[in-house]
Design an enzyme around this catalytic site. Structure first.
Site, PDB file in Angstrom:
ATOM      1  N   TYR A  22       0.805  -1.223   0.000  1.00  0.00           N
ATOM      2  CA  TYR A  22       0.000   0.000   0.000  1.00  0.00           C
ATOM      3  C   TYR A  22       0.839   1.276   0.000  1.00  0.00           C
ATOM      4  O   TYR A  22       0.278   2.376   0.011  1.00  0.00           O
ATOM      5  CB  TYR A  22      -0.937   0.006   1.211  1.00  0.00           C
ATOM      6  CG  TYR A  22      -1.882  -1.166   1.208  1.00  0.00           C
ATOM      7  CD1 TYR A  22      -2.939  -1.223   0.314  1.00  0.00           C
ATOM      8  CD2 TYR A  22      -1.699  -2.237   2.079  1.00  0.00           C
ATOM      9  CE1 TYR A  22      -3.801  -2.302   0.292  1.00  0.00           C
ATOM     10  CE2 TYR A  22      -2.554  -3.323   2.066  1.00  0.00           C
ATOM     11  CZ  TYR A  22      -3.604  -3.353   1.173  1.00  0.00           C
ATOM     12  OH  TYR A  22      -4.447  -4.422   1.153  1.00  0.00           O
ATOM     13  N   HIS A  47      -4.654   6.272  -0.529  1.00  0.00           N
ATOM     14  CA  HIS A  47      -5.131   6.120   0.846  1.00  0.00           C
ATOM     15  C   HIS A  47      -4.015   6.379   1.861  1.00  0.00           C
ATOM     16  O   HIS A  47      -4.293   6.553   3.040  1.00  0.00           O
ATOM     17  CB  HIS A  47      -5.693   4.712   1.029  1.00  0.00           C
ATOM     18  CG  HIS A  47      -7.024   4.646   1.721  1.00  0.00           C
ATOM     19  ND1 HIS A  47      -7.843   5.731   1.952  1.00  0.00           N
ATOM     20  CD2 HIS A  47      -7.684   3.582   2.249  1.00  0.00           C
ATOM     21  CE1 HIS A  47      -8.941   5.343   2.572  1.00  0.00           C
ATOM     22  NE2 HIS A  47      -8.862   4.045   2.771  1.00  0.00           N
ATOM     23  N   TYR A  56      -3.919  -1.162   9.802  1.00  0.00           N
ATOM     24  CA  TYR A  56      -4.709  -1.045   8.585  1.00  0.00           C
ATOM     25  C   TYR A  56      -5.790  -0.002   8.826  1.00  0.00           C
ATOM     26  O   TYR A  56      -6.208   0.256   9.956  1.00  0.00           O
ATOM     27  CB  TYR A  56      -5.293  -2.373   8.090  1.00  0.00           C
ATOM     28  CG  TYR A  56      -4.222  -3.261   7.513  1.00  0.00           C
ATOM     29  CD1 TYR A  56      -3.780  -3.102   6.202  1.00  0.00           C
ATOM     30  CD2 TYR A  56      -3.613  -4.228   8.303  1.00  0.00           C
ATOM     31  CE1 TYR A  56      -2.770  -3.889   5.683  1.00  0.00           C
ATOM     32  CE2 TYR A  56      -2.601  -5.021   7.787  1.00  0.00           C
ATOM     33  CZ  TYR A  56      -2.179  -4.849   6.481  1.00  0.00           C
ATOM     34  OH  TYR A  56      -1.175  -5.618   5.985  1.00  0.00           O
ATOM     35  N   ASN A 106      -9.016   0.500   8.430  1.00  0.00           N
ATOM     36  CA  ASN A 106     -10.321   0.311   9.065  1.00  0.00           C
ATOM     37  C   ASN A 106     -10.254   0.170  10.578  1.00  0.00           C
ATOM     38  O   ASN A 106     -11.284   0.213  11.244  1.00  0.00           O
ATOM     39  CB  ASN A 106     -11.034  -0.903   8.466  1.00  0.00           C
ATOM     40  CG  ASN A 106     -11.314  -0.724   6.993  1.00  0.00           C
ATOM     41  OD1 ASN A 106     -11.008   0.304   6.394  1.00  0.00           O
ATOM     42  ND2 ASN A 106     -11.898  -1.738   6.393  1.00  0.00           N
ATOM     43  N   ASN A 112     -13.219   5.110   6.046  1.00  0.00           N
ATOM     44  CA  ASN A 112     -13.213   4.057   7.058  1.00  0.00           C
ATOM     45  C   ASN A 112     -12.237   4.299   8.201  1.00  0.00           C
ATOM     46  O   ASN A 112     -12.497   3.900   9.334  1.00  0.00           O
ATOM     47  CB  ASN A 112     -12.959   2.696   6.412  1.00  0.00           C
ATOM     48  CG  ASN A 112     -14.146   2.230   5.611  1.00  0.00           C
ATOM     49  OD1 ASN A 112     -15.290   2.513   5.958  1.00  0.00           O
ATOM     50  ND2 ASN A 112     -13.894   1.527   4.524  1.00  0.00           N
TER      51      ASN A 112
END
Length: 186
Positions: A14, A19, A61, A63, A107
């Site tokens: 990522y 994000h 992460y 969320n 999120n």
């Protein structure tokens, strides 16, 4: 003390995706101050303490970002919280600030809201909308977007440096809000 959080997802998979705007901006800030992050297993996050600021990159992460934020808040008891995050509802090149309010479907913010409340400052960095939101936020910026992205990240980093020096959210908003995409020379 102020807790300054950059949102993103851990692992190389990522790295530098849309994000991970929060991670990338905090990395740039810390590097520019000749500091570094250290991993805190207690908070499951990378931490850097500078002056009266705790800089945090949750490693849970996106969320579950609220878990690291809550743990760090409970331990350090900061008076203020500022979250740096990507925003699909803003075009690339726009930087806006917000105090409290809704999470816009983000999120990471939902997790923080659920565990900590929504009473915190935000530095929102526009990443534009894609056809598929999930695919878009997990994608990297394309070659044509890189110059604007780099300029915006530098602008956001400078906003945070200003905030660290003056500790005045409203002054930062007045000096660094970009309602229209940042104009860059090509």
């Amino acid at each position: 003390m102020t807790l300054l959080v950059g949102l993103g997802n851990p692992t190389l998979r990522y790295a530098h995706t849309r994000h991970n705007v929060g991670f990338d901006i905090l990395d740039s800030l810390v590097s520019g101050l000749n500091l570094s992050f250290t991993f805190s297993p207690k908070h499951n996050a990378h931490l850097c303490i500078y002056k009266d600021f705790i800089l945090l990159k949750p490693q849970t992460y996106m969320n579950l970002s609220g878990e690291s934020v809550l743990s760090t808040k409970n331990f350090y008891k900061p008076k203020e919280l500022l979250i740096v995050h990507d925003d699909l509802d803003l075009p690339l090149g726009v930087v806006k600030f917000k105090n409290g309010g809704g999470n816009g479907g983000h999120n990471g913010l939902k997790s923080i809201d659920a565990l900590c409340s929504n009473a915190y400052y935000r530095l929102r960095v526009g990443i534009s909308k894609g056809t598929n939101a999930t695919e878009h936020v997990l994608s990297k910026f394309n070659e044509n977007e890189e110059p604007l992205k780099n300029a915006v990240f530098e602008h956001a980093k400078n906003a945070l440096k200003f905030f660290i020096e003056c500790n005045d959210f409203n002054a930062m908003c007045n000096h660094f809000t970009l309602k229209k995409p940042l104009a860059i020379e090509t």
